[in-house]
Every structure is written in structure tokens, then in C-alpha cells.
Design a protein around this motif. Structure first.
Motif, PDB file in Angstrom:
ATOM      1  N   LEU A 400      -6.753   2.191  -3.487  1.00  0.00           N
ATOM      2  CA  LEU A 400      -6.530   0.746  -3.471  1.00  0.00           C
ATOM      3  C   LEU A 400      -7.700   0.020  -4.128  1.00  0.00           C
ATOM      4  N   ALA A 401      -8.918   0.512  -3.854  1.00  0.00           N
ATOM      5  CA  ALA A 401     -10.094  -0.123  -4.442  1.00  0.00           C
ATOM      6  C   ALA A 401     -10.072   0.010  -5.956  1.00  0.00           C
ATOM      7  N   GLU A 402      -9.594   1.187  -6.419  1.00  0.00           N
ATOM      8  CA  GLU A 402      -9.526   1.414  -7.863  1.00  0.00           C
ATOM      9  C   GLU A 402      -8.599   0.365  -8.504  1.00  0.00           C
ATOM     10  N   ALA A 403      -7.426   0.161  -7.869  1.00  0.00           N
ATOM     11  CA  ALA A 403      -6.472  -0.814  -8.408  1.00  0.00           C
ATOM     12  C   ALA A 403      -7.059  -2.216  -8.370  1.00  0.00           C
ATOM     13  N   PHE A 404      -7.736  -2.517  -7.270  1.00  0.00           N
ATOM     14  CA  PHE A 404      -8.302  -3.851  -7.092  1.00  0.00           C
ATOM     15  C   PHE A 404      -9.392  -4.119  -8.121  1.00  0.00           C
ATOM     16  N   GLU A 405     -10.259  -3.114  -8.321  1.00  0.00           N
ATOM     17  CA  GLU A 405     -11.372  -3.306  -9.240  1.00  0.00           C
ATOM     18  C   GLU A 405     -10.902  -3.409 -10.679  1.00  0.00           C
ATOM     19  N   ARG A 406      -9.802  -2.777 -10.971  1.00  0.00           N
ATOM     20  CA  ARG A 406      -9.274  -2.866 -12.334  1.00  0.00           C
ATOM     21  C   ARG A 406      -8.411  -4.109 -12.510  1.00  0.00           C
ATOM     22  N   HIS A 407      -8.364  -4.946 -11.491  1.00  0.00           N
ATOM     23  CA  HIS A 407      -7.581  -6.185 -11.519  1.00  0.00           C
ATOM     24  C   HIS A 407      -6.103  -5.914 -11.767  1.00  0.00           C
ATOM     25  N   HIS A 408      -5.650  -4.756 -11.252  1.00  0.00           N
ATOM     26  CA  HIS A 408      -4.244  -4.415 -11.397  1.00  0.00           C
ATOM     27  C   HIS A 408      -3.567  -4.838 -10.108  1.00  0.00           C
ATOM     28  N   TYR A 409      -3.394  -6.183  -9.932  1.00  0.00           N
ATOM     29  CA  TYR A 409      -2.987  -6.670  -8.615  1.00  0.00           C
ATOM     30  C   TYR A 409      -1.557  -6.291  -8.275  1.00  0.00           C
ATOM     31  N   ALA A 410      -0.687  -6.143  -9.286  1.00  0.00           N
ATOM     32  CA  ALA A 410       0.702  -5.760  -8.993  1.00  0.00           C
ATOM     33  C   ALA A 410       0.732  -4.403  -8.318  1.00  0.00           C
ATOM     34  N   LEU A 411       0.020  -3.435  -8.919  1.00  0.00           N
ATOM     35  CA  LEU A 411       0.013  -2.113  -8.322  1.00  0.00           C
ATOM     36  C   LEU A 411      -0.756  -2.109  -7.003  1.00  0.00           C
ATOM     37  N   PHE A 412      -1.738  -2.965  -6.898  1.00  0.00           N
ATOM     38  CA  PHE A 412      -2.477  -3.070  -5.640  1.00  0.00           C
ATOM     39  C   PHE A 412      -1.532  -3.507  -4.514  1.00  0.00           C
ATOM     40  N   ALA A 413      -0.742  -4.547  -4.805  1.00  0.00           N
ATOM     41  CA  ALA A 413       0.215  -5.032  -3.793  1.00  0.00           C
ATOM     42  C   ALA A 413       1.224  -3.945  -3.455  1.00  0.00           C
ATOM     43  N   LEU A 414       1.657  -3.234  -4.496  1.00  0.00           N
ATOM     44  CA  LEU A 414       2.620  -2.159  -4.269  1.00  0.00           C
ATOM     45  C   LEU A 414       2.002  -1.101  -3.356  1.00  0.00           C
ATOM     46  N   GLY A 415       0.736  -0.766  -3.617  1.00  0.00           N
ATOM     47  CA  GLY A 415       0.053   0.242  -2.805  1.00  0.00           C
ATOM     48  C   GLY A 415      -0.052  -0.207  -1.356  1.00  0.00           C
ATOM     49  N   VAL A 416      -0.374  -1.474  -1.117  1.00  0.00           N
ATOM     50  CA  VAL A 416      -0.480  -1.969   0.254  1.00  0.00           C
ATOM     51  C   VAL A 416       0.877  -1.900   0.941  1.00  0.00           C
ATOM     52  N   MET A 417       1.918  -2.265   0.187  1.00  0.00           N
ATOM     53  CA  MET A 417       3.283  -2.216   0.715  1.00  0.00           C
ATOM     54  C   MET A 417       3.642  -0.791   1.139  1.00  0.00           C
ATOM     55  N   VAL A 418       3.318   0.175   0.265  1.00  0.00           N
ATOM     56  CA  VAL A 418       3.631   1.570   0.576  1.00  0.00           C
ATOM     57  C   VAL A 418       2.847   2.015   1.807  1.00  0.00           C
ATOM     58  N   ALA A 419       1.617   1.562   1.931  1.00  0.00           N
ATOM     59  CA  ALA A 419       0.811   1.928   3.100  1.00  0.00           C
ATOM     60  C   ALA A 419       1.481   1.429   4.374  1.00  0.00           C
ATOM     61  N   LEU A 420       2.020   0.207   4.324  1.00  0.00           N
ATOM     62  CA  LEU A 420       2.725  -0.339   5.482  1.00  0.00           C
ATOM     63  C   LEU A 420       3.940   0.512   5.826  1.00  0.00           C
ATOM     64  N   LEU A 421       4.735   0.797   4.792  1.00  0.00           N
ATOM     65  CA  LEU A 421       5.950   1.591   5.020  1.00  0.00           C
ATOM     66  C   LEU A 421       5.600   2.974   5.578  1.00  0.00           C
ATOM     67  N   THR A 422       4.512   3.570   5.051  1.00  0.00           N
ATOM     68  CA  THR A 422       4.112   4.894   5.503  1.00  0.00           C
ATOM     69  C   THR A 422       3.855   4.898   7.005  1.00  0.00           C
ATOM     70  N   THR A 423       3.063   3.941   7.460  1.00  0.00           N
ATOM     71  CA  THR A 423       2.771   3.872   8.892  1.00  0.00           C
ATOM     72  C   THR A 423       4.054   3.676   9.682  1.00  0.00           C
ATOM     73  N   PHE A 424       4.926   2.855   9.156  1.00  0.00           N
ATOM     74  CA  PHE A 424       6.177   2.568   9.860  1.00  0.00           C
ATOM     75  C   PHE A 424       7.007   3.839  10.043  1.00  0.00           C
ATOM     76  N   TYR A 425       7.300   4.543   8.944  1.00  0.00           N
ATOM     77  CA  TYR A 425       8.207   5.697   9.122  1.00  0.00           C
ATOM     78  C   TYR A 425       7.536   6.817   9.885  1.00  0.00           C
ATOM     79  N   MET A 426       6.219   6.947   9.788  1.00  0.00           N
ATOM     80  CA  MET A 426       5.577   8.023  10.530  1.00  0.00           C
ATOM     81  C   MET A 426       5.599   7.749  12.031  1.00  0.00           C
ATOM     82  N   PHE A 427       5.373   6.477  12.418  1.00  0.00           N
ATOM     83  CA  PHE A 427       5.420   6.199  13.856  1.00  0.00           C
ATOM     84  C   PHE A 427       6.840   6.179  14.375  1.00  0.00           C
ATOM     85  N   ARG A 428       7.779   5.845  13.537  1.00  0.00           N
ATOM     86  CA  ARG A 428       9.188   6.005  13.924  1.00  0.00           C
ATOM     87  C   ARG A 428       9.426   7.446  14.336  1.00  0.00           C
TER      88      ARG A 428
END
Lengths: 623, 489
Positions: A400-428
Motif C-alpha cells: 500500500l505504501a508503494e502505491a501511495f508513494e508513487r501517487h497511484h491513488y486509484a490502485l491504492f484505493a483498490l488495495g484498501v478495498m481488497v484489504a477490507l474484503l479480505t478481512t470480511f470473508y476470512m472472519f465469515r
């Protein structure tokens, strides 16, 4: 380099074990198991020894011998030893060793256990070959060997049609990617005249434009190989089906090693990839991460959930490579190898306890009955979810830091979204499987697995917990950014490093994990049936049916392929077999019979023919 | 009169001397000490003595690598000749051990001694560049081989085949001698290098053409190239299997080497050109004609054979065609040629070994006698699989890389002049797969005949066959092991 013999031994021990088992000890199951486990564990011990006496330095070393020479073209069989390959060698032998031991418990009583271990050893050999290869051709050969051995392992229970089909699907889908890969290798060879990684890096280092206009094309063709092996969109369809193999196989080849090979290869040839190719790679990785995380939400098979999670995490790694960050990619690959192997082995333990039931809605209440499995599985889940201070947090944060530092905010947001989904399905998964009372008969009688399966879980759990603070990223940085590398941080400093270094991505990552956990808590803490389909309707159905990719391929690619196959079949049957082969065969046989008449056994005839031959040759030369 | 330094001679000819002394010792021991010993033990002792002799010669060459040129080409020892001689000796050892367990004769002393003598002849053949020594060495080797072919004391076919071999051999020796004397007459020298210098440029004198052709006939007989191959099927089929194996392997290796030497050293500059439809007289078009004839004749006639040893004979004729390509590749083709001839030697020797075991068990070596071999003798069946596939040129076996390097050498040195011949050779390789697979079909697919009593097979030949198969696999997987040392200057 001290002890140069060791890498060769480490590479070839599993092959010797595989060969020996296949040829001699198929009937003696104990000996087969011992040989296979012995080979890989010895390999791990020797790897540790080798790295201990040869500290990791940025300067690569090569051990090689000439294998083939065809004119000017030399093919070497060589080992490239640098921080990347040495660390990967440790990971592969270590994780494979643990899984070998676990398999001994999991596969106990299977008739084909000797064959299983022979394939496992062959696989380990092929994977080590990829890791240590010093040139493209050798890498490609081992790449294909990995394909073959994974085919054998996925289809291990070949009497089950689903398993046999899954094996074929994995192999064929991989071959599709490999076709692009070999074209890429040929492009590189045509442009630069060498296949050796060291030589290629030197040539490109001297002249960035050496590949000319073919640079992006070559990079993308090589990426095709990784798309197949690391199951990226659009060739991701084989991996979930590959769960038909035995669970330890899923842990070994579909979490820790084979699928990682694609990412590893991209990092190995990172110097070849230009900005244009990397941009596309990053987007494909990010897209794969997102769609497979969405698919994972609505799966009900415990292994398939993990399979989609693997897809999603591989997408993360590929995205990291595409964001010019091979260091975070390899870092995440390594920690992922620990916790995903752990999760698969934990799932295997659950599956065995429930008598091969894999539907999570028929489980429940296993937390009390299987405490070791539960706690280790929880550790793996937290690591995968990226909860501080477990390993997954650090590696995911690096991406995530790599995406953020490269100012690739679209992929950064996508990465955060995937992180959320990951936690969700794993705790499910965790809530449904380990909490609430048992929902079906087998889960009610579940008991904890034997120690031979629990110790691997404990080892992997330990690694998953501390993997983030044992300087892994430091060593990978030695490989990729030798100029920027400082002294290794102490483990306490590493614990807080992300917050000091890049607070925004770290905060986003933790918030995503927290949000995912909260959603899962609300929806699944007390659920006995899945509440999502009712709430989301067709969206949930699309997720469950994997966004209809398989159906799409069935309707287009496979239909077209069947059509071509029908035509080819006709041509083969009538034109080639009928006209050409029969015709040629008839003619040659006729000539053969005529020539046979000449061989009369009569000396006078022979003498006559001999003289005729001399006369003919004389005429030929003089005339 | 040039003063002769006998110490030098002895130093260069030490390996040959060792083998020669071994042959005499074998005869003496057999006569003096082993007369009363029981046949089986006597055979074993003599064979081992012979094998040890060859091993000693190899060890000598490895330990004291004396190189040099003795008396203007009389004896020329280079690293390459050392390797070829090593190959001849290794094949001789395997042939000797292959004979353990055979029962075609009781005169084992003579058998071993003759085999060693023919090995001596072949070794001199390899390391001489003088017409006279070449001819004498050829005769020494050939005469021993004629007798070896006739060694099956109670089989009239064996004698008949040997007689054919002998008559053909002497006729072609006559041709060869005629050619050699013409060469001497034209150049005034018997040293190949001086001959080449004296003959000079690309112009081809008719008399020289006759010399060239007759020499090619003489050696074409030894390598069983069409149309001088007519003896081969009869001899391969009827001679005792180990003798046939030796004729097909070691003798072929040395003969190919000497043919390449005579042509490329002695007639360097007279290559001519063999572009399809645009020939320039010389020895390349001559060999091209022989190669094309051998490829076609050997492969096509092999298709209809029903006897495995006869089939191997026709395949040997075809392989002579492939190997001729290597000679046409000139100096650069030489390592490829030697690699091919050596690996071919091991392959065909092993195949003869399996055929001989089947013959001992079933009573014949027709194709149908191989039915179900995989179920009776899985190891031997697997070795035969290796041999047949290597002969057909399937990777990763030695035969594939051998063919590959031969073709590459032929194409490279002649700047695609020989493309038509290489295409023919590749096409014929495809044809050859048909009859090799016929053998394998019998072995692996056809069920075995019922009522075949189980009998143990002797371990010595079995070991040799497995060793040969292993060599074929290893040299196929790592061709550079051998090629690197052969190509070393």
C-alpha cells in the motif's frame, strides 16, 4: 563461495528421492515417505547451513556448467545465487518440509501414498529448479516440470472425474500462458542474444534501450507466463478447481510455491520490464485482487474460499511488481507463503475432522473441539487480514505504501478495498466454522488431529506471527535496491517502522481490517444460513457463480476450440491418416519388398550388384 | 634411411602394445593353465583377462597421454585419436562381457585373442596417416573379424555368413589397395598430408577419380554403405551375436574415422560440391550419392524385415548414411561424427545383447519372439526401448543429439549445399520410427506366448546391456560431457 556443492545437493536430493521411490520403493510405503521427507528436510538444513556460511550480499554468484552448445548458442545449466534465490530456497524447502511432514499424517492410509510422495518430491525439485535457474531456458524447463508435477498432484485421486478434469484444466490453462512466455523468451533472445539473467541485466544496464521497440511486447509476453502460473485474470479459472487435489497439495502448490513462481519470475526478470509493461501488470494484478476477493465472499467450500483468497493475494503481489516494487512483492510472497500454507493445513485438519466435509455451513463449533487448529487458524486469519503486529500487516502495508508513494491513488484505493474484503470473508469463515453449535452430524463428533499434523501448524503459526519483523524486507532490498539499503533494523524498531515511515497507508490498512471485521461480526456472528444472498440478490449470486467466467469461456473459447478440433479430427482421419500415411506406408512398404528381393543370399548376385555399384559410382564421379 | 627411434615408437604405440601382449597372454594362459578347467569358469577367466587388458590400455592412455607424430604420419596420436581408441576399447570390453553366458563355442582362448587382435588393428587404423599402415591395420582387423563371424561352431549359417563377409572383404580390399597404389603413383608419397599437398587444387584428374572411388569402395564396404552393404544383413543375422555386435560397433567407429581422415586430410581441396542438380566432381558428391543410397535402401528395406538382427543390420546401413553426412561436414563435423559413431556403437551393441538374450531364451530372434518381453524381463525391455528410441533419434537420448549435431555440421560447413540430403535424412528418420516401433510394439503390446518356462538370464550380459542403456541416456541428457572433449583442439 564456500561449500559450493550444497546448492547442487539441495536441488537434486528431491529428484533422487522421486526417482528412487518411483523405481524401487512404490510398494514400501514407509520407506517412500521417509525418503521424500528426508530429502526435503535435509535440503532445508543444508540451505540454512549454506546461508549461514555465505552471508547474503548484493553481488550475485553463479555456479554453472555448459549443458549444450549449438554453434554459437550456449545453453548453461547453472545456479544463480543471490539474496532473492537464497531466501526463496529457504522458503521453498522450509514450507515444503513442513507440508511434507503434515502430509504424512493427512495421507495416512491412502493406497497411493508412495506415488503421492514421489510426485511431491518431483514438484519440490522442479520448484527449486525455477528458484535457482540462472537462465531463461532452464527456468522454462523447470517451469514446465512444475506444470507437469502439479498436474500429477491435482489429479492425484484420478479415479474422481472432478480431480482428473481439474488436473487437465490447470495444465492446459498454464500451457496457454506458457505459450506467451516462450514467445517472450524468444523475443528477448532475438533482441539481446543471450538468455543468461546476469548477461541480460548487464546488457540492459549498459543500454536501457537495448530491447528497442520490442521492450513492452517482450515484457508483456513474459508476463503471460506469470498470468498462467500465478493464476491472474483472465487465466485465473484453474486455481479454484485445483482444490480437488489433496489439501496438503493445495497448501504447497496453490499457496506457497507454484503460484508464487509467477511472481518470483517477474521479480527475477524485473530489470527487463519497462514502465509501459509494468503499468499493465499493475492493473491486471489489482483487478484480479478485487474480483477474486468479491468471489471469495460468497463461496461455501472452505478450500475454495482460501483458493479465491490466494488469487486475490497473488493479485496484490503482481500489483506490487507493477508498481515498481519487487521488494514488497517478494516480502508479501514470503509472509503469504507462511500464513496461507498455515490456513490450508488448518482447513485440512478441519476437513479430516469432519470426515471430508468441506461445506462451511455443515460445520460449526469446532473452536472448542479442536483448540490447536482453531488458535493457529486464527493466527493465520489475523495475519492475512493484516492486523498489527502479525506478518501480513507489514507486507501488505509495504505494498500500500508503494502505491501511495508513487501517487497511484486509484490502485491504492483498490488495495484498501481488497484489504477490507479480505478481512470480511476470512472472519465469515472463522465465525461459521469455529463458533455456534455444529450444524451437521460429522462436525459434532469432530476431534483434534494427530500431533504429526499439529506441529506443522504450530511452526507455521509462529512464522506467520513473527514473519514481519525478521528483516525479510531488508534482505530483499539487498537484491533490488542495493544502493538504498541501510543497516538492518532491530525487531522492535521494525514493529513501529510502518507508522513512522508511512503513517497514511498504515492507518488505512488497519482501518480496512477493522471495518471488514465489523461487517463480518454483524452479519455472521450468529448466522446459521448466509444472510447475504437475501440482501444482495443477483449480486451475491454473481459472486457465488464466479462472475460467470467459466461459463463465458465454455461458450466462447471452448466452443470454438471444439469446432476446430472437429475439423482437425476430420482432416486427420481422412487426409492425413488416410491419404498421406496410408499412401506413404503403402509405397514405402512396396519399395521395401522390392528391395528385399535383391537380398537373395546368393553370392553371385551380390558380386554382380557390387560391381554394378562400383560402376555406378565411377560414372557418377567421372560423369 | 631415416633412423628409427624405437623408444618413441614404443611410447606412442604403448596402448596397442598392451592389447597385443594381452592377446598373446590370453592364448598362452588358455593353452598352459586352463586346459583342464571347466568351460564356464574358463570362459569367465579368459573374458575377464581380455577385458582387464583393454581396461589397462585405456588406463595407460589416461595416465600417459603421449601425443606426437612418428615417422611422417606412420603413427599420429592426437587427443581425438586417443578418445576414439578409448571408444574402441570400451566397446571391446562390453563385447567381451556380453559373451559371458554365451555357448556358441568352446574355444574361448582363441575367441578372446582374436577379438583383442582386431581391436589392435582398429586402434592402429585410427592413429595412422600412412597409406601402408592403414591398409595393414585394416587387414589385421578384418581378418580377425572374418574368423570371429565364423565362430559359431555348430551353425552352418555362421560359416556361410563369414564366407560371404570374407569374399566381399577381400574383393573390396583389392579395390582399396588398387586405389591406394594409384594415390601413391599420383603423389609419390604414402603420407596423407604430403599426398594432399602433392595433389593440390580442385582439379580432378580421371585417374585420381578412380583412386578416390576405389578407396571409397574399400571403406564403404567396412561401414556397410549402400550399395556395398550386401554382406551386412547376412552377417549380422548369422554371426555369433557378440561378434556381430563388435563388427557393428567398434569396427564401424574406427572405419568411419579412417574414412573421414583419408578424405579430409589426404584429399583436402578435392571436396567438390554437391548442390542438388549442380555437382562439381569431388568426394563430397561421391559421399552424398552413397549417403542417399544408404538412407533410402537401409530404411526402406528395414520396414519389411521380420528378424530383429536383420532389422538392425538394415538400420545400420541407414545409420551409415547419416554418419556420412558428418564426413561431408569436414573438420568441424568430425567431433559430431565421432560422438554419433560412439553412441551408435553403444546402442547397437546393447540391442544385439538383448536380441541374443531373447534368442537364448526363446530360440529365435524374429520379431514375434520378442512378444511380451516387457512382462518377462521388464529391465531388458526397458533397455531395448532406450536403444530403439535412441536409434530413431528421440530426445533426450543420445541418438537425437547425435543426429542433430551431424545435420547441423553438414549444413554449417557446406553453407546449405547439402540441404537436400539433410531433408532426405530427416524424412528417412521419420520412416525409421516405423520399424523401430514395430519392435517396441512386440515388446510392450503383444501378449507373450504361453508356456514359456522361466529361466534366469546370466548377470554379466544383463549388466552390460544396462550399462549401455545408461550410457545412451547419460550422453543424451548431457551431450557436452563427450562433445566438449572431442571438440577440444
Amino acid at each position: 563461495m564456500k561449500l559450493e556443492i550444497l546448492p547442487w545437493l539441495i536441488l537434486f536430493l528431491p529428484l533422487v528421492a522421486a526417482g528412487w521411490i518411483t523405481l524401487f520403493t512404490l510398494r514400501n510405503q514407509k520407506l517412500s515417505v521417509g525418503l521424500s521427507i528426508g530429502a526435503v528436510v535435509t535440503g532445508f538444513v543444508l540451505s540454512v547451513l549454506f546461508v549461514a556460511v555465505n552471508p547474503l550480499t548484493p553481488a550475485p554468484q553463479e555456479l554453472s556448467l555448459n549443458w549444450l552448445s549449438i554453434g554459437e548458442f550456449q545453453v548453461q545449466f547453472g545456479l544463480r545465487l543471490d539474496p532473492l534465490s537464497l531466501l526463496m530456497m529457504l522458503v521453498v524447502t522450509g514450507v515444503a518440509g513442513v507440508i511434507h511432514i503434515y502430509s504424512w499424517g493427512y495421507m495416512r492410509g491412502d493406497r497411493g501414498i508412495s506415488r503421492y510422495f514421489a510426485c511431491l518430491s518431483l514438484f519440490t525439485f522442479s520448484m527449486l529448479g525455477i528458484v535457482l535457474a540462472n537462465n531463461f531456458l532452464q527456468l522454462f524447463i523447470f517451469w514446465e516440470l512444475v506444470g507437469v508435477s502439479s498436474y500429477l498432484l491435482i489429479g492425484f485421486w484420478y479415479e474422481k472425474p472432478a480431480a482428473a478434469d481439474a488436473g487437465k484444466k490447470a495444465f492446459i490453462t498454464n500451457r496457454l500462458g506458457d505459450f506467451g512466455f516462450i514467445l517472450g523468451i524468444l523475443t528477448v533472445w532475438a533482441a539481446l542474444g543471450s538468455l543468461n539473467f546476469g548477461v541480460l541485466a548487464e546488457k540492459l544496464g549498459a543500454n536501457r534501450e537495448a530491447l528497442g521497440g520490442a521492450a513492452t511486447l517482450a515484457g508483456l509476453l513474459i508476463f503471460c507466463g506469470a498470468v498462467g502460473k500465478s493464476a491472474q485474470f483472465p487465466l485465473h479459472v484453474w486455481l479454484p478447481d485445483a482444490m480437488e487435489g489433496p489439501t496438503p497439495v493445495s497448501a504447497l502448490i496453490h499457496a506457497a510455491t507454484m503460484v508464487a513462481a509467477g511472481v518470483y519470475m517477474l521479480c527475477r526478470v524485473f530489470f527487463l520490464l519497462n514502465a509501459g509493461a509494468l503499468e499493465i501488470i499493475a492493473w491486471i494484478g489489482g483487478f484480479t485482487a478485487l474480483i477474486s476477493a468479491l468471489m471469495a465472499i460468497q463461496q461455501n467450500d472452505i478450500k475454495r474460499i482460501l483458493a479465491y483468497s490466494t488469487l486475490s493475494q497473488l493479485g496484490y503481489m503482481v500489483m506490487a511488481v507493477g508498481l515498481h516494487g519487487p521488494t514488497p512483492a517478494m516480502f508479501h510472497l514470503t509472509t503469504h507463503a507462511f500464513f496461507k500454507a498455515l490456513l490450508f493445513l488448518g482447513a485440512g485438519s478441519v476437513i479430516i475432522a469432519c470426515h471430508h466435509e468441506q461445506d462451511i455451513w455443515k460445520m460449526g463449533g469446532l473452536g472448542r473441539k479442536m483448540p490447536v487448529t482453531f488458535w493457529t487458524f486464527l493466527a493465520g486469519t489475523l495475519a492475512l487480514a493484516g492486523v498489527w503486529p502479525l506478518s501480513g500487516f507489514f507486507s501488505k502495508d509495504a505494498i500500500l505504501a508503494e502505491a501511495f508513494e508513487r501517487h497511484h491513488y486509484a490502485l491504492f484505493a483498490l488495495g484498501v478495498m481488497v484489504a477490507l474484503l479480505t478481512t470480511f470473508y476470512m472472519f465469515r469463515l472463522v465465525f461459521v466454522v469455529f463458533f455456534r453449535p455444529a450444524r451437521a452430524e460429522p462436525a459434532g463428533h469432530a476431534v483434534e488431529s494427530p500431533q504429526v499434523m499439529l506441529w506443522p501448524l504450530r511452526i507455521l503459526a509462529t512464522l506467520s506471527i513473527v514473519g514481519g519483523v525478521i528483516s525479510l524486507d531488508h534482505y530483499y532490498r539487498l537484491q533490488f535496491e542495493p544502493a538504498a539499503v541501510g543497516a538492518a533494523l532491530s525487531w522492535t524498531a521494525q514493529l513501529t517502522h510502518p507508522f513512522a515511515h508511512a503513517p497514511v497507508p498504515a492507518a488505512f490498512g488497519l482501518a480496512a481490517a477493522l471495518a471488514g471485521f465489523a461487517c463480518a461480526w454483524l452479519l455472521y456472528r450468529r448466522a446459521d444460513v448466509d444472510p447475504l444472498p437475501a440482501r444482495l440478490g443477483p449480486v451475491a449470486r454473481a459472486m457465488r457463480d464466479r462472475f460467470y467466467f467459466d461459463e463465458l469461456y465454455q461458450a466462447t473459447v471452448i466452443r470454438a476450440h471444439d469446432f476446430i478440433a472437429t475439423i482437425a479430427d476430420w482432416a486427420d482421419r481422412w487426409l492425413i491418416a488416410g491419404l498421406v500415411v496410408r499412401g506413404t506406408h503403402g509405397t514405402t512398404e512396396l519399395i521395401g519388398r522390392a528391395l528385399r528381393l535383391v537380398q537373395t543370399g546368393n553370392l553371385q548376385t551380390y558380386a554382380f550388384l557390387f560391381a554394378l555399384g562400383v560402376a555406378f559410382v565411377l560414372w557418377w564421379v567421372l560423369g | 634411411m631415416i633412423p628409427v627411434n624405437y623408444l618413441d615408437l614404443l611410447r606412442l604405440a604403448a596402448p596397442e602394445t598392451v592389447v597385443l601382449a594381452g592377446a598373446l597372454v590370453v592364448l598362452g594362459v588358455d593353452l598352459l593353465a586352463l586346459r583342464e578347467v571347466e568351460t564356464g569358469l574358463r570362459r569367465l577367466l579368459l573374458l575377464i583377462l581380455g577385458a582387464v587388458t583393454c581396461g589397462a590400455a585405456i588406463a595407460w592412455m589416461a595416465a600417459f597421454p603421449n601425443l606426437g607424430n612418428f615417422m611422417q604420419g606412420m603413427l599420429v596420436v592426437t587427443p581425438l585419436t586417443q578418445w576414439v581408441k578409448g571408444g574402441v576399447l570400451a566397446l571391446a570390453i562390453l563385447t567381451l562381457l556380453l559373451s559371458g553366458g554365451a555357448s556358441f563355442t568352446n574355444h574361448w582362448g582363441e575367441y578372446v585373442a582374436l577379438l583383442l587382435l582386431s581391436a589392435v588393428g582398429l586402434m592402429f587404423l585410427v592413429s595412422s596417416e600412412s597409406l601402408l599402415v592403414i591398409f595393414i591395420a585394416l587387414e589385421l582387423a578384418s581378418l580377425s573379424l572374418y574368423i570371429l563371424a565364423a565362430f559359431h561352431h555348430d551353425a552352418p549359417e555362421s560359416a556361410e555368413a563369414a564366407l560371404k563377409y570374407f569374399l566381399f572383404g577381400s574383393v573390396s580390399a583389392g579395390f582399396m589397395l588398387f586405389g591406394l597404389s594409384l594415390l601413391y603413383g599420383l603423389s609419390g608419397s604414402i603420407d596423407l598430408r604430403e599426398i594432399a599437398a602433392a595433389l593440390g587444387g580442385p582439379f580432378l584428374d580421371p585417374l585420381l577419380a578412380v583412386a578416390m572411388v576405389t578407396v571409397a569402395v574399400g571403406l564403404g564396404f567396412k561401414i556397410a554403405a549402400a550399395p556395398f552393404h550386401l554382406w551386412a544383413p547376412d552377417v549380422y543375422q548369422a554371426a555369433p551375436p557378440p561378434s556381430a555386435a563388435f563388427i557393428a560397433s567398434a569396427s564401424k567407429l574406427a572405419s568411419f574415422f579412417v574414412l573421414a581422415k583419408v578424405l579430409s586430410v589426404g584429399m583436402g581441396g578435392l571436396e567438390g560440391r554437391a548442390v542438388f542438380g549442380d555437382y562439381l566432381p569431388g568426394w563430397v558428391p561421391l559421399l552424398a550419392a552413397l549417403a542417399a543410397a544408404s538412407l533410402l535402401w537401409g530404411n526402406l528395406a528395414a520396414i519389411v524385415q521380420t528378424n530383429v538382427r536383420r532389422l538392425i543390420a538394415y538400420s545400420a546401413i541407414a545409420h551409415a548414411g547419416y554418419m556420412l553426412l558428418g564426413i561431408m561436414g569436414g573438420k568441424a563435423g568430425l567431433p559430431a561424427l565421432v560422438y554419433y559413431a560412439m553412441t551408435y556403437g553403444f546402442t547397437t551393441l546393447g540391442a544385439f545383447g538383448v536380441a541374443s538374450l531373447v534368442r537364448d531364451r526363446v530360440g529365435g530372434d524374429n520379431l514375434s519372439d520378442f512378444a511380451g518381453l516387457s512382462r518377462r524381463e521388464p529391465w531388458m525391455a526397458f533397455c531395448m526401448l532406450v536403444f530403439m528410441l535412441s536409434l530413431a533419434g528421440i530426445p533426450p537420448l543420445a541418438g537425437f543429439f547425435g543426429k542433430f549435431y551431424l545435420f547441423a555440421a553438414a549444413l554449417k560447413t557446406s553453407s546449405l549445399d547439402l540441404l537436400w540430403l539433410v531433408i532426405l535424412a530427416i524424412g528417412m528418420s521419420a520412416v525409421s520410427l516405423y520399424y523401430y516401433l514395430q519392435v517396441l510394439k512386440q515388446i510392450y503390446v503383444v501378449p507373450p506366448p504361453s508356456g514359456l518356462a522361466a529361466a534366469p538370464i546370466p548377470s554379466l550380459p544383463k549388466t552390460v546391456i544396462i550399462l549401455a542403456a545408461l550410457t545412451v541416456i547419460v550422453l543424451g541428457c548431457a551431450p557436452n560431457l563427450l562433445l566438449r572433449v572431442l571438440a577440444a583442439p
